[in-house]
Motif scaffolding. Structure first.
Motif, PDB file in Angstrom:
ATOM      1  N   CYS A   1     -20.494  -7.715   1.718  1.00  0.00           N
ATOM      2  CA  CYS A   1     -19.702  -6.905   2.811  1.00  0.00           C
ATOM      3  C   CYS A   1     -20.027  -5.701   2.208  1.00  0.00           C
ATOM      4  CB  CYS A   1     -18.560  -7.484   2.973  1.00  0.00           C
ATOM      5  SG  CYS A   1     -18.265  -8.996   2.889  1.00  0.00           S
ATOM      6  N   SER A   2     -21.061  -5.203   1.990  1.00  0.00           N
ATOM      7  CA  SER A   2     -21.558  -3.571   2.454  1.00  0.00           C
ATOM      8  C   SER A   2     -22.428  -3.733   2.796  1.00  0.00           C
ATOM      9  CB  SER A   2     -21.929  -3.284   0.628  1.00  0.00           C
ATOM     10  OG  SER A   2     -22.106  -1.761   0.613  1.00  0.00           O
ATOM     11  N   ALA A   3     -22.580  -2.416   3.635  1.00  0.00           N
ATOM     12  CA  ALA A   3     -24.196  -3.010   4.684  1.00  0.00           C
ATOM     13  C   ALA A   3     -24.405  -1.099   4.869  1.00  0.00           C
ATOM     14  CB  ALA A   3     -23.895  -3.799   5.887  1.00  0.00           C
ATOM     15  N   GLY A   4     -25.728  -0.299   4.356  1.00  0.00           N
ATOM     16  CA  GLY A   4     -25.432   1.200   4.846  1.00  0.00           C
ATOM     17  C   GLY A   4     -24.438   2.063   4.586  1.00  0.00           C
ATOM     18  N   GLY A   5     -24.082   1.777   3.086  1.00  0.00           N
ATOM     19  CA  GLY A   5     -23.724   2.698   2.438  1.00  0.00           C
ATOM     20  C   GLY A   5     -21.127   2.311   3.342  1.00  0.00           C
ATOM     21  N   ILE A   6     -21.480   1.267   3.898  1.00  0.00           N
ATOM     22  CA  ILE A   6     -19.876   0.801   4.465  1.00  0.00           C
ATOM     23  C   ILE A   6     -19.445  -0.080   3.445  1.00  0.00           C
ATOM     24  CG2 ILE A   6     -18.817   0.906   6.682  1.00  0.00           C
ATOM     25  CD1 ILE A   6     -21.651   2.175   7.934  1.00  0.00           C
ATOM     26  N   ASP A   7     -18.488  -0.424   3.264  1.00  0.00           N
ATOM     27  CA  ASP A   7     -17.907  -0.630   2.763  1.00  0.00           C
ATOM     28  C   ASP A   7     -16.576  -1.867   3.645  1.00  0.00           C
ATOM     29  OD1 ASP A   7     -18.616  -1.443   0.389  1.00  0.00           O
ATOM     30  OD2 ASP A   7     -17.901   0.167  -0.983  1.00  0.00           O
ATOM     31  N   ILE A   8     -17.064  -3.033   3.762  1.00  0.00           N
ATOM     32  CA  ILE A   8     -16.273  -3.699   4.705  1.00  0.00           C
ATOM     33  C   ILE A   8     -15.916  -4.695   4.105  1.00  0.00           C
ATOM     34  CG2 ILE A   8     -16.941  -5.681   6.470  1.00  0.00           C
ATOM     35  CD1 ILE A   8     -18.097  -2.940   7.459  1.00  0.00           C
TER      36      ILE A   8
ATOM     37  N   ASP B   1     -18.919 -10.782  17.982  1.00  0.00           N
ATOM     38  CA  ASP B   1     -20.893 -10.413  17.971  1.00  0.00           C
ATOM     39  C   ASP B   1     -21.166 -11.769  18.897  1.00  0.00           C
ATOM     40  OD1 ASP B   1     -22.808  -9.126  17.956  1.00  0.00           O
ATOM     41  OD2 ASP B   1     -24.029 -10.117  16.262  1.00  0.00           O
ATOM     42  N   HIS B   2     -20.865 -12.445  18.471  1.00  0.00           N
ATOM     43  CA  HIS B   2     -21.196 -13.796  19.285  1.00  0.00           C
ATOM     44  C   HIS B   2     -19.993 -14.934  19.933  1.00  0.00           C
ATOM     45  CE1 HIS B   2     -23.186 -14.064  15.553  1.00  0.00           C
ATOM     46  NE2 HIS B   2     -24.307 -15.547  15.962  1.00  0.00           N
ATOM     47  N   GLN B   3     -19.274 -13.365  20.399  1.00  0.00           N
ATOM     48  CA  GLN B   3     -18.409 -14.396  22.007  1.00  0.00           C
ATOM     49  C   GLN B   3     -18.550 -13.266  22.652  1.00  0.00           C
ATOM     50  OE1 GLN B   3     -14.681 -14.830  21.729  1.00  0.00           O
ATOM     51  NE2 GLN B   3     -14.188 -15.242  19.299  1.00  0.00           N
ATOM     52  N   HIS B   4     -18.599 -14.060  24.008  1.00  0.00           N
ATOM     53  CA  HIS B   4     -19.235 -13.382  24.859  1.00  0.00           C
ATOM     54  C   HIS B   4     -17.931 -12.260  25.843  1.00  0.00           C
ATOM     55  CE1 HIS B   4     -21.068 -12.447  28.769  1.00  0.00           C
ATOM     56  NE2 HIS B   4     -19.835 -12.193  29.396  1.00  0.00           N
ATOM     57  N   LYS B   5     -18.036 -10.885  25.913  1.00  0.00           N
ATOM     58  CA  LYS B   5     -16.777  -9.918  25.628  1.00  0.00           C
ATOM     59  C   LYS B   5     -16.072 -10.676  25.686  1.00  0.00           C
ATOM     60  CE  LYS B   5     -19.482  -7.101  27.977  1.00  0.00           C
ATOM     61  NZ  LYS B   5     -19.382  -5.670  27.883  1.00  0.00           N
ATOM     62  N   PRO B   6     -15.290 -10.683  24.364  1.00  0.00           N
ATOM     63  CA  PRO B   6     -13.506 -11.445  24.052  1.00  0.00           C
ATOM     64  C   PRO B   6     -13.038 -10.803  24.521  1.00  0.00           C
ATOM     65  CG  PRO B   6     -14.835 -11.234  21.796  1.00  0.00           C
ATOM     66  CD  PRO B   6     -16.154 -10.731  23.268  1.00  0.00           C
TER      67      PRO B   6
ATOM     68  N   GLN C   1     -12.958  -8.483   7.667  1.00  0.00           N
ATOM     69  CA  GLN C   1     -13.604  -7.307   8.937  1.00  0.00           C
ATOM     70  C   GLN C   1     -15.265  -8.322   9.370  1.00  0.00           C
ATOM     71  OE1 GLN C   1     -13.650  -3.198   6.029  1.00  0.00           O
ATOM     72  NE2 GLN C   1     -11.587  -2.888   7.407  1.00  0.00           N
ATOM     73  N   SER C   2     -15.460  -8.316   7.904  1.00  0.00           N
ATOM     74  CA  SER C   2     -17.287  -9.205   7.891  1.00  0.00           C
ATOM     75  C   SER C   2     -16.764 -10.560   9.385  1.00  0.00           C
ATOM     76  CB  SER C   2     -17.067  -9.506   7.188  1.00  0.00           C
ATOM     77  OG  SER C   2     -18.193 -10.703   7.426  1.00  0.00           O
ATOM     78  N   HIS C   3     -15.990 -11.445   8.979  1.00  0.00           N
ATOM     79  CA  HIS C   3     -15.309 -12.520   9.961  1.00  0.00           C
ATOM     80  C   HIS C   3     -15.655 -12.042  11.450  1.00  0.00           C
ATOM     81  CE1 HIS C   3     -15.904 -16.507   8.046  1.00  0.00           C
ATOM     82  NE2 HIS C   3     -15.735 -14.712   7.142  1.00  0.00           N
TER      83      HIS C   3
ATOM     84  N   ALA D   1     -25.565  -7.318  12.006  1.00  0.00           N
ATOM     85  CA  ALA D   1     -26.591  -7.629  11.615  1.00  0.00           C
ATOM     86  C   ALA D   1     -27.631  -7.280  10.140  1.00  0.00           C
ATOM     87  CB  ALA D   1     -28.092  -7.230  12.364  1.00  0.00           C
ATOM     88  N   SER D   2     -27.578  -6.321   9.727  1.00  0.00           N
ATOM     89  CA  SER D   2     -27.037  -6.217   8.209  1.00  0.00           C
ATOM     90  C   SER D   2     -26.213  -7.453   7.189  1.00  0.00           C
ATOM     91  CB  SER D   2     -27.098  -4.874   7.271  1.00  0.00           C
ATOM     92  OG  SER D   2     -26.907  -4.918   6.081  1.00  0.00           O
ATOM     93  N   ILE D   3     -25.576  -7.473   7.572  1.00  0.00           N
ATOM     94  CA  ILE D   3     -24.552  -8.609   6.449  1.00  0.00           C
ATOM     95  C   ILE D   3     -25.310  -9.896   7.052  1.00  0.00           C
ATOM     96  CG2 ILE D   3     -22.682  -9.916   6.672  1.00  0.00           C
ATOM     97  CD1 ILE D   3     -20.975  -7.469   7.325  1.00  0.00           C
ATOM     98  N   ASP D   4     -25.732 -10.318   8.617  1.00  0.00           N
ATOM     99  CA  ASP D   4     -26.220 -11.679   8.691  1.00  0.00           C
ATOM    100  C   ASP D   4     -27.443 -11.726   8.197  1.00  0.00           C
ATOM    101  OD1 ASP D   4     -25.145 -13.053  11.100  1.00  0.00           O
ATOM    102  OD2 ASP D   4     -27.266 -13.330  11.222  1.00  0.00           O
ATOM    103  N   GLN D   5     -28.590 -10.535   7.766  1.00  0.00           N
ATOM    104  CA  GLN D   5     -29.800 -10.799   7.121  1.00  0.00           C
ATOM    105  C   GLN D   5     -28.936 -10.992   5.741  1.00  0.00           C
ATOM    106  OE1 GLN D   5     -31.364  -6.917   7.828  1.00  0.00           O
ATOM    107  NE2 GLN D   5     -33.563  -7.655   6.516  1.00  0.00           N
ATOM    108  N   GLN D   6     -28.141 -10.122   5.257  1.00  0.00           N
ATOM    109  CA  GLN D   6     -27.681 -10.723   3.773  1.00  0.00           C
ATOM    110  C   GLN D   6     -27.464 -12.066   3.362  1.00  0.00           C
ATOM    111  OE1 GLN D   6     -25.446  -7.872   2.091  1.00  0.00           O
ATOM    112  NE2 GLN D   6     -25.621  -6.767   3.164  1.00  0.00           N
ATOM    113  N   ILE D   7     -26.892 -12.694   4.190  1.00  0.00           N
ATOM    114  CA  ILE D   7     -26.318 -14.011   4.091  1.00  0.00           C
ATOM    115  C   ILE D   7     -27.688 -14.730   4.335  1.00  0.00           C
ATOM    116  CG2 ILE D   7     -24.706 -16.087   5.250  1.00  0.00           C
ATOM    117  CD1 ILE D   7     -23.205 -14.025   5.652  1.00  0.00           C
ATOM    118  N   ASN D   8     -28.456 -14.940   5.456  1.00  0.00           N
ATOM    119  CA  ASN D   8     -29.397 -15.576   5.728  1.00  0.00           C
ATOM    120  C   ASN D   8     -30.796 -14.880   4.627  1.00  0.00           C
ATOM    121  OD1 ASN D   8     -29.104 -17.002   8.235  1.00  0.00           O
ATOM    122  ND2 ASN D   8     -29.501 -15.306   9.214  1.00  0.00           N
TER     123      ASN D   8
END
Lengths: 149, 149
Positions: free
Chosen positions: A23-30, A42-47, A34-36, A101-108
């Motif tokens: 849960c850390s990406a580009g110097g930002i702690d999440i 990101d995955h819903q359409h205009k929620p 918040q990550s969820h 995207a960064s978190i996604d990348q880490q998990i993948n």
DNA sequence: TCAAATAATTGCAAAATGCAAATATTTAAG
DNA sequence: CTTAAATATTTGCATTTTGCAATTATTTGA
């Protein structure tokens, strides 16, 4: 069937740890939550605020405040819905999309490392199994059906 | 491999919801975290406070207080370790064991309902897949290896 | 024998939670 | 139309949870 729960417990806890540590990406702690939230927006359409809160099974008042923090952190945007002015539509800012995207990348990357220990057949089987499981859970009447596609 | 994370995310969130909703037993309400603590104490052999805190990746001071509540609720017992008097060994009370068993039963009932939608072959495949996954995760160097067998 | 290490607890201040109530808007019924 | 009920979101407030720093109690090792 005796220890079925056990293997699920181990699996879900490991993924929980993964999410926690990722849960850390580009110097930002999440935080994990918040990550969820970022993932879900990101995955819903205009929620709407409510849609995301429901998907994450969070109390709406708590969620409202979580969104406020994310807005302050400049990761999320809240736009009035022109069709219904009670509603606010959530979206990621450029920065928020980057973090997600960064978190996604880490998990993948982690998942890829795990799957690299299997051969193609095993990997396919595992992925197909999880899809099967998700479908079955979605159909179940007992629990947890409502949110999530 | 593109949406691999997605199917895991859906799966783990569904199980998260399941655990969340499955936390009442015999008139006693149990929080999600408390349910995990009971599970872990039940599955480890005479664990110390620290051992369980580590397994659940919880801050030790927070955990110490969570144990205090469970003791007040008469679900957990704390016994001084005769070999090292700094250490306290955790165990379930009769009532705690009952609650843990009840939660276990509820979750297994849910899992059975899910698997009832599959044929024997699918079911075996899914369970074998998850075991495979757990083994692979345990071997991974990236994340989340340390606690849990 | 005594300083460093370890296990567990407590003080405290910050953050997260969730109910009840408030606000703003939409829907529907008369 | 008009107005009461319904819906989406936010705030007030009191409770609970969190985690760092410090404390206590015990063990280990030089």
């Amino acid at each position: 069937m005796e220890n079925t729960r056990e293997i699920f417990q181990i699996m879900t806890r490991r993924f929980g740890l993964l999410n926690k540590s990722c849960c850390s990406a580009g110097g930002i702690d999440i935080s994990l939550i918040q990550s969820h939230i970022l993932y879900e927006i990101d995955h819903q359409h205009k929620p709407s605020v409510q849609k995301v809160a429901e998907a994450l099974d969070t109390d709406i008042t708590t969620f409202s405040r979580q969104i406020q923090s994310l807005i302050k952190m400049n990761l999320v945007k809240k736009t009035p819905d022109p069709d219904d002015r009670r509603v606010y539509v959530l979206s990621l800012t450029t920065e928020g999309a980057f973090v997600a995207a960064s978190i996604d990348q880490q998990i993948n990357a982690y998942l890829n490392e795990i799957f690299s220990q299997m051969n193609e057949f095993e990997k396919d089987t595992v992925i197909r199994s999880i899809k099967l499981l998700n479908d079955a859970m979605a159909k179940s009447s007992v629990c947890c059906t409502s949110p999530m596609g």
